[in-house]
Design a protein around this motif. Structure first.
Motif, PDB file in Angstrom:
ATOM      1  N   ALA A  50       0.809  -1.232   0.000  1.00 46.30           N
ATOM      2  CA  ALA A  50       0.000   0.000   0.000  1.00 46.30           C
ATOM      3  C   ALA A  50       0.832   1.268   0.000  1.00 46.30           C
ATOM      4  O   ALA A  50       0.364   2.308   0.453  1.00 46.30           O
ATOM      5  N   ASN A  53       0.236   3.905  -3.981  1.00 45.24           N
ATOM      6  CA  ASN A  53      -1.143   4.085  -4.442  1.00 45.24           C
ATOM      7  C   ASN A  53      -1.179   4.828  -5.769  1.00 45.24           C
ATOM      8  O   ASN A  53      -2.066   4.611  -6.597  1.00 45.24           O
ATOM      9  N   GLN A 241      -1.989   2.314   6.591  1.00 46.44           N
ATOM     10  CA  GLN A 241      -2.307   1.530   5.392  1.00 46.44           C
ATOM     11  C   GLN A 241      -3.569   2.005   4.685  1.00 46.44           C
ATOM     12  O   GLN A 241      -3.719   1.818   3.481  1.00 46.44           O
ATOM     13  N   ARG A 246      -6.987   5.103  -0.689  1.00 46.30           N
ATOM     14  CA  ARG A 246      -7.099   3.648  -0.777  1.00 46.30           C
ATOM     15  C   ARG A 246      -8.534   3.157  -0.552  1.00 46.30           C
ATOM     16  O   ARG A 246      -8.987   2.235  -1.230  1.00 46.30           O
ATOM     17  N   MET A 353      -9.493  -1.160  -1.180  1.00 45.28           N
ATOM     18  CA  MET A 353      -8.823  -1.881  -0.098  1.00 45.28           C
ATOM     19  C   MET A 353      -9.647  -3.135   0.158  1.00 45.28           C
ATOM     20  O   MET A 353     -10.448  -3.205   1.095  1.00 45.28           O
ATOM     21  N   LEU A 398      -4.007  -4.789  -3.176  1.00 41.30           N
ATOM     22  CA  LEU A 398      -3.472  -3.444  -2.981  1.00 41.30           C
ATOM     23  C   LEU A 398      -2.801  -2.926  -4.249  1.00 41.30           C
ATOM     24  O   LEU A 398      -1.726  -2.338  -4.209  1.00 41.30           O
TER      25      LEU A 398
END
Length: 425
Positions: A50, A53, A241, A246, A353, A398
């Motif tokens: 992660a 991104n 994370q 995300r 996610m 991810l």
């Protein structure tokens, strides 16, 4: 150069404590793709856990870093500060949930951000105790390990953990733990183990990462905020994370109608360059005296430059919207094969996610074996996947949110065929 030859050298030169998911050695990467030293191409559904991104080597991030390299690389902000640090703090202060004045400090890693959040919470409240949750992951430093709700491999063999850290069960309906169960356990904790008047903070991941991509229910987060307000406890959101588009929001806490007092960030904040942050209520962040926070590399000018570019890319390319679209597409593909694969017991996750969880059909128990077999089969086909969860039976997705549509289609085809082949075997 061969992966196997490098792996042999690795075994002779690097501590075995540094675990490795694959034995492919990267040569170059671009957006959602990685090429190894043997020239083989892989689709990256891990994003360095992660971190990227915005994709590997996003042109705007690379341009910003190159421009900073031509000016200066390090002065130590605590010795000779720089305006870009101040401006990034201003941007984060304006983005984080909560209609109150905020301040920020920059450090280097997610674990360091968590450490500093705990330092700040203890300093501001004059209290010592911290409450975390089962399945949570907060880093590999001693405080990070203490907070983490998983023993193997993070705590085993490392001796006594820091004192005054307590754990409550995280609500996961799939595993028989309801919101009421979690809140009841907190109440029992206050009655049997720690006076709430001694608790400085409750730290929680809005969506558990290493723990299995379980999203905190809205009513649970609302209840935590109420409990914290009732007892003068600070609520710390670990967004290491979950942050930066995300989950389909800039921050996962935006899915809830509550604001944390402190937020930890790292990973995708700087798109692959080391940078982390703690942002929180101004009066809380100001509790430690000058010199109490920081670090030699904290707020590296290279990482800060990259972070400004990352924030620009998220806004300009509407990555929150794209995360929602990609996540919906992934979950739809998994749902389409669910009837044929009874091992699938859950498909979940906000935005991009996402996770799929597998059970052993005969035993009705979590199956780490099935999940790992899918991971290995996909890797053999050129798709990098990660497993997670307390039982190791979850595959988490991810991919960079910037993944090209065609590459996404290819990845979904590999994923489906891998699951089907493991099922058939």
């Amino acid at each position: 150069m061969k992966n196997s030859a490098i792996s042999e050298r690795k075994n002779q030169s690097i501590s075995r404590g540094v675990g490795m998911t694959t034995q492919i050695y990267a040569d170059r990467a671009e957006n959602s793709e990685i090429w190894d030293v043997e020239g083989r191409r892989y689709i990256d559904f891990s994003s360095g856990i992660a971190v990227v991104n915005t994709g590997h080597r996003h042109p705007k991030v690379i341009e910003a870093v190159k421009a900073q390299l031509d000016r200066f690389t390090h002065t130590c902000h605590q010795v000779v500060p720089y305006e870009s640090y101040v401006r990034l703090a201003e941007r984060l202060n304006g983005m984080l949930p909560g209609k109150f004045d905020k301040k920020t400090v920059f450090v280097t890693t997610g674990a360091e951000a968590v450490e500093n959040a705990i330092k700040i919470a203890r300093n501001a409240t004059g209290r010592q105790a911290i409450i975390a949750f089962s399945g949570g992951f907060h880093g590999r430093t001693f405080m990070g390990m203490a907070l983490t709700g998983k023993v193997v491999p993070y705590k085993v063999g490392f001796g006594a953990m820091p004192a005054d850290v307590f754990h409550a069960p995280f609500p996961v309906a799939l595993h028989g733990v309801s919101v009421a169960d979690s809140l009841g356990a907190l109440d029992k904790l206050f009655k049997a183990d720690v006076d709430p008047a001694r608790v400085a903070a409750i730290i929680v991941e809005p969506v558990q990462g290493e723990g299995g991509f379980y999203e905190a229910p809205r009513d649970f987060m609302t209840a935590l905020r109420k409990i914290c307000d009732q007892h003068g406890i600070l609520l710390v959101a670990d967004e290491v994370q979950t942050g930066f588009a995300r989950t389909g929001k800039m921050f996962a806490m935006e899915h809830h109608d509550v604001a944390p007092d402190l937020t930890t960030m790292a990973k995708s904040l700087a798109g692959g360059f080391p940078l982390s942050a703690v942002t929180g209520r101004a009066e809380i962040m100001d509790a430690p005296g000058p010199g109490g926070l920081g670090g030699t590399y904290g707020g590296s000018p290279i990482g800060v430059a990259a972070a400004h570019a990352v924030l620009d890319v998220i806004e300009e390319e509407k990555l929150c919207d794209r995360a929602n679209a990609l996540g919906a597409r992934l979950k739809q593909r998994l749902e389409s094969i669910r009837d044929d694969v009874p091992e699938i017991v859950d498909i979940r996750g906000p935005g991009f996610m996402n996770a799929v969880e597998f059970n052993d059909v005969k035993k009705g128990l979590p199956s780490a074996e099935f999940a790992n077999a899918v991971r290995l089969k996909a890797l053999d086909k050129g798709l990098i996947l990660l497993t997670c969860g307390v039982y190791g039976n979850v595959i988490r997705f991810l991919s960079p949110i910037t993944i090209q549509d065609g590459v996404m289609t290819e990845a979904l085809d590999i994923l489906e065929s891998s699951i089907r082949e493991v099922r058939a075997a």
